[in-house]
Design an enzyme around this catalytic site. Structure first.
Site, PDB file in Angstrom:
ATOM      1  CE  LYS A  37       8.882  -7.011   6.876  1.00 60.63           C
ATOM      2  NZ  LYS A  37      10.152  -7.400   6.276  1.00 60.63           N
TER       3      LYS A  37
HETATM    4  N1  GLU Z   1      12.180  -9.318   8.360  1.00 63.68           N
HETATM    5  C1  GLU Z   1      13.359  -9.702   7.640  1.00 63.68           C
HETATM    6  C2  GLU Z   1      13.439  -8.963   6.328  1.00 63.68           C
HETATM    7  O1  GLU Z   1      12.939  -7.867   6.175  1.00 63.68           O
HETATM    8  C3  GLU Z   1      13.489 -11.214   7.509  1.00 63.68           C
HETATM    9  C4  GLU Z   1      12.346 -11.915   6.862  1.00 63.68           C
HETATM   10  C5  GLU Z   1      12.422 -13.428   6.971  1.00 63.68           C
HETATM   11  O2  GLU Z   1      13.348 -13.953   7.554  1.00 63.68           O
HETATM   12  O3  GLU Z   1      11.501 -14.075   6.453  1.00 63.68           O
HETATM   13  O4  GLU Z   1      14.074  -9.398   5.403  1.00 63.68           O
END
Ligand code: GLU
Length: 415
Positions: free
Chosen positions: A103
């Site tokens: 993240k």
């Molecule tokens: N930000 C989204 C999540 O928390 C999607 C992450 C992604 O598509 O890689 O799952």
């Protein structure tokens, strides 16, 4: 309250104990693999300079390249990004995706900056973290306050640095620029799918269910839209950071989405019967409650007053430490974040596969594959829940941890 990461570890710990996880694997999973903090200058429109702080954390890459979004929010911190990366490892694993978890985040209130300033922040942030990202290493994507336009700038920045167009380095891009059909609504579609499966498991008719949704960002909007238009549920309450609105006859979500574009908020929507606080929305006597805003939105205190029969975690980590126990005790079915909001990363996976093959799928094909994967994951978690006589969250961690543990054990510890 301790850190978000400690609270995330505690929930994982419950599963690790129950499945009698190897202590070595447990230690590995308790620690993020890599944490990058970047402080970078950006020129503002008036010629002044501001310095921003950004993060990229890769929690685990046993199953494949790291994967996870980037959020722009004034409260972004290392503790938060670490926790979100941790959840991504398990989210990808519970879905059976060939990814680890990561993240990123920038500590910024995007509402305070012009589009050009956001573009410069985005490009410089991505340039700073590009030492650890790439289509085979770590693939960022949208999260809170980040859009397909921002993903296009990320992709372009990386491509300019490597000297060729690298579509697979980020997902959530615009369709026509390596983006996938169905990615925008994917998280909401997944939420709607598991809500319907949860309702069925509880013997509830989804087409007669009443729903309250906290948060009207990407996840809340599409969950509301698809639950109402495709599943026939009645969305009686919705909110954003400015407050909540209620209508016992249900809202027209398409119209509300348009209203949000025009007014920037839904708090003053004229067709509401009444207004209320976000807190009161969560205490409504509805069948399904979808917290789709930020972490720690339901405290153990508030949990005592929750009357919904099912909670579907559209947001990551919306239940604060101790809230699970109160809600489980009351017999409320909690469909956990790592399963409930996994639709986004699942279609991100489809996007990455399409980019790597330069071969693009039809919208129906994406939706069908997503629905099938959500149902499979739901059923596997449900099975583990029965087998271990536990709650859905612990069961989801068990299914996911088994996959990461298998890969880690087979690979062995280097050197
Ligand atoms: N930000 C989204 C999540 O928390 C999607 C992450 C992604 O598509 O890689 O799952």
């Amino acid at each position: 309250m301790g850190s978000i990461y400690e609270s995330a570890l505690e929930k994982f710990g419950k599963a690790a104990d129950l499945m009698k996880l190897d202590p070595g694997i447990r230690k590995i999973l308790e620690h993020p693999k890599r944490q990058l903090i970047v402080e970078f200058p950006v020129e503002m429109d008036d010629g002044s300079t501001e310095v921003f702080t950004g993060y990229r954390v890769q929690h685990n890459i046993a199953l494949g390249p790291a994967k996870g979004g980037v959020r722009y929010h004034p409260n972004v911190s290392l503790d938060e990004v670490k926790s979100l990366a941790f959840w991504m490892t398990f989210k990808c694993a519970v879905m059976g995706l060939p990814y680890g978890g990561a993240k990123g985040g920038v500590k910024i209130d995007p509402k305070k900056y012009s589009k050009k300033e956001i573009e410069r922040v985005s490009r410089r942030y991505f340039s700073e973290i590009s030492i650890i990202v790439g289509p085979d290493k770590d693939i960022p994507a949208p999260d809170v306050n980040t859009t397909p336009d921002i993903m296009a700038w990320f992709m372009d920045t990386y491509s300019m640095n490597v000297g060729y167009s690298s579509m697979g380095v980020v997902t959530g891009k615009p369709v026509g620029l390596g983006g996938s059909q169905g990615r925008t609504e994917a998280t909401g579609r997944g939420v709607s799918a598991v809500a319907a499966l949860g309702a069925k498991a509880k013997g509830m008719d989804i087409s007669k269910a009443t729903v309250a949704i906290e948060g009207f960002g990407n996840v809340g909007q599409y969950a509301a839209l698809l639950l109402s238009t495709e599943k026939g549920a009645k969305i009686v309450a919705l909110s954003d950071s400015r407050g909540a609105i209620y209508n016992s006859n249900g809202f027209d979500i398409k119209e509300l989405m348009q209203y949000k574009v025009e007014h920037g908020t839904i708090a003053d929507y004229p067709k509401a019967e009444s207004k209320m606080s976000n807190e009161d929305l969560k205490k409504l006597d509805v069948d399904i409650l979808v917290p789709a805003a930020l972490e720690n939105s339901i405290t153990p205190e508030l949990a005592k007053d929750v009357k919904a029969k099912i909670i579907v975690e559209g947001a990551n980590g919306p239940l604060a430490e101790g809230a699970d126990e109160v809600l489980n005790e009351k017999g409320i079915l909690i469909i956990p974040d790592i399963l409930a909001n996994a639709g986004g990363v699942t279609v991100s996976y489809f996007e990455w596969v399409q980019d790597l093959q330069s071969f693009f799928w039809k919208h129906e094909q994406v939706n069908e594959a997503l629905e099938e994967m959500m149902a499979n994951a739901f059923n596997e978690v449900w099975k583990a829940k029965e087998e271990y006589s536990t709650d859905m969250r612990t069961a989801a961690y068990i299914v996911a941890t088994n996959r990461v543990a298998f890969a880690t054990q087979k690979r062995g510890i280097y050197p």
